[in-house]
Design a protein around this motif. Structure first.
Motif, short mmCIF file in Angstrom:
data_model
loop_
_atom_site.label_atom_id
_atom_site.label_comp_id
_atom_site.label_asym_id
_atom_site.label_seq_id
_atom_site.Cartn_x
_atom_site.Cartn_y
_atom_site.Cartn_z
N LEU A 148 -9.24 7.15 -9.19
CA LEU A 148 -8.30 6.20 -8.59
C LEU A 148 -7.97 5.12 -9.61
O LEU A 148 -8.88 4.45 -10.12
CB LEU A 148 -8.93 5.60 -7.34
N TYR B 204 -9.43 1.99 -1.18
CA TYR B 204 -9.45 0.87 -2.11
C TYR B 204 -10.36 1.24 -3.28
O TYR B 204 -11.36 1.93 -3.08
CB TYR B 204 -10.07 -0.37 -1.46
N PRO B 205 -10.08 0.73 -4.45
CA PRO B 205 -11.04 0.92 -5.54
C PRO B 205 -12.28 0.09 -5.26
O PRO B 205 -12.17 -1.05 -4.82
CB PRO B 205 -10.29 0.40 -6.77
N ILE B 206 -13.42 0.68 -5.47
CA ILE B 206 -14.68 0.00 -5.16
C ILE B 206 -15.35 -0.39 -6.49
O ILE B 206 -15.20 0.32 -7.48
CB ILE B 206 -15.55 0.91 -4.24
N GLU B 207 -15.98 -1.56 -6.52
CA GLU B 207 -16.69 -2.05 -7.72
C GLU B 207 -15.74 -2.24 -8.92
O GLU B 207 -16.16 -2.14 -10.07
CB GLU B 207 -17.83 -1.11 -8.13
N ILE B 208 -14.46 -2.47 -8.64
CA ILE B 208 -13.47 -2.72 -9.69
C ILE B 208 -12.75 -4.02 -9.33
O ILE B 208 -12.39 -4.21 -8.17
CB ILE B 208 -12.47 -1.53 -9.76
N PRO B 209 -12.57 -4.94 -10.28
CA PRO B 209 -11.95 -6.23 -9.94
C PRO B 209 -10.54 -6.04 -9.36
O PRO B 209 -9.71 -5.37 -9.97
CB PRO B 209 -11.87 -6.96 -11.29
N ILE B 210 -10.29 -6.58 -8.17
CA ILE B 210 -8.93 -6.54 -7.62
C ILE B 210 -8.59 -7.90 -7.03
O ILE B 210 -9.46 -8.70 -6.69
CB ILE B 210 -8.72 -5.44 -6.56
N GLY C 131 0.85 -1.17 0.00
CA GLY C 131 0.00 0.00 0.00
C GLY C 131 0.89 1.22 0.00
O GLY C 131 2.04 1.17 0.40
N MET D 66 -11.65 4.38 -10.74
CA MET D 66 -12.80 4.68 -9.88
C MET D 66 -12.89 6.18 -9.69
O MET D 66 -11.97 6.79 -9.15
CB MET D 66 -12.56 3.99 -8.54
N ASN E 218 -4.51 1.33 -1.47
CA ASN E 218 -4.32 -0.11 -1.66
C ASN E 218 -4.86 -0.56 -3.02
O ASN E 218 -5.90 -0.08 -3.46
CB ASN E 218 -5.04 -0.90 -0.57
N THR E 219 -4.14 -1.47 -3.63
CA THR E 219 -4.53 -1.93 -4.96
C THR E 219 -4.89 -3.42 -4.96
O THR E 219 -5.16 -3.99 -6.01
CB THR E 219 -3.40 -1.69 -5.97
N MET E 220 -4.84 -4.03 -3.79
CA MET E 220 -5.29 -5.43 -3.68
C MET E 220 -5.78 -5.64 -2.26
O MET E 220 -5.52 -4.82 -1.37
CB MET E 220 -4.14 -6.39 -4.00
N LYS F 250 -17.65 -4.06 -2.40
CA LYS F 250 -19.02 -3.55 -2.50
C LYS F 250 -19.26 -2.41 -1.51
O LYS F 250 -20.19 -1.61 -1.70
CB LYS F 250 -20.03 -4.68 -2.21
N THR G 116 -5.59 1.68 -10.78
CA THR G 116 -4.80 0.60 -10.22
C THR G 116 -3.91 -0.07 -11.27
O THR G 116 -3.24 -1.05 -10.98
CB THR G 116 -5.73 -0.47 -9.60
#
Lengths: 80, 80, 80, 80
Positions: free
Chosen positions: B7, C35-41, A2, D3, C8-10, C58, B9
């Motif tokens: 944001l 964290y990215p939300i609603e994006i595949p990580i 992070g 995002m 954070n990216t994961m 979510k 990634t």
């Protein structure tokens, strides 16, 4: 992991700003810091001092764990 | 008010990256974008393509509603 | 001043996730984390382990210097 | 991809806050918004109005493209 960053809502200069031209200043801060850009924010000498004035941040640079701001002073507190 | 940012990634180049030297690249993107710096992230040509490789972002610059990244490619996908 | 946060990216679970229902999990982390939300990580058990799978965050909650994530596992690595 | 989020440096209520108890309020905003938490920030009714008071955000929740804030009013502008 992070990436640590710090969200800032005002510019605290600690007297370390450098004048680039007339009302344009450069300020280097430790760490990666997130500031609102092109939005009026307070400029203070220390965290607890009164506002010196209001500025617009024109440029933010992140590199080598340092943040460099270029800001334009748009109003000055006459009492300072 | 408020400052819109995005944001991100991964780095999506759309083939617009410019080589600065050996494995160091410059990429300009619209808007203010937040990327993790000094943390390995994927580089892709398009959002849906496979990863070209892995990079470390070394510098992020925000100015005039644009984000300029300087990144170092640290590994390449041999299949690309 | 300023608010410390971590980009954070994961998702790194350290095995502390709690299953809420079928493929929905709750994870509490120290500090305020972005964290990215609603994006595949990626979801990993430790920072250096292989990905367990891919998730969509979510819900993100910040309170009392803690971040609570609700994430939905959308794919699992068959080798795990 | 990426995002979209919005960096905010003050709370603009548009009169939509809900009192939870004494000086604790709940406010729901569209989109994912980043606010400083546990740091004194201005509360205004509209973007251009004077500050109603100063608050500490105690909780931020992101879900379904909405941001829910819980904030504690710590001082009131007597002129309002």
């Amino acid at each position: 992991m992070g990436m640590p960053l710090e969200l800032n809502t005002m510019i605290v200069t600690k007297g370390r700003e450098k004048r680039v031209e007339e009302n344009l200043f450069l300020l280097e801060k430790d760490g990666y810091r997130l500031y609102p850009i092109e939005i009026p924010i307070e400029v203070r000498k220390t965290m607890d001092s009164d506002a010196n004035g209001i500025a617009l941040i024109k440029k933010v640079e992140w590199q080598n764990s340092r943040t460099t701001l270029t800001y334009q002073l748009i109003s000055l507190n006459s009492t300072n």
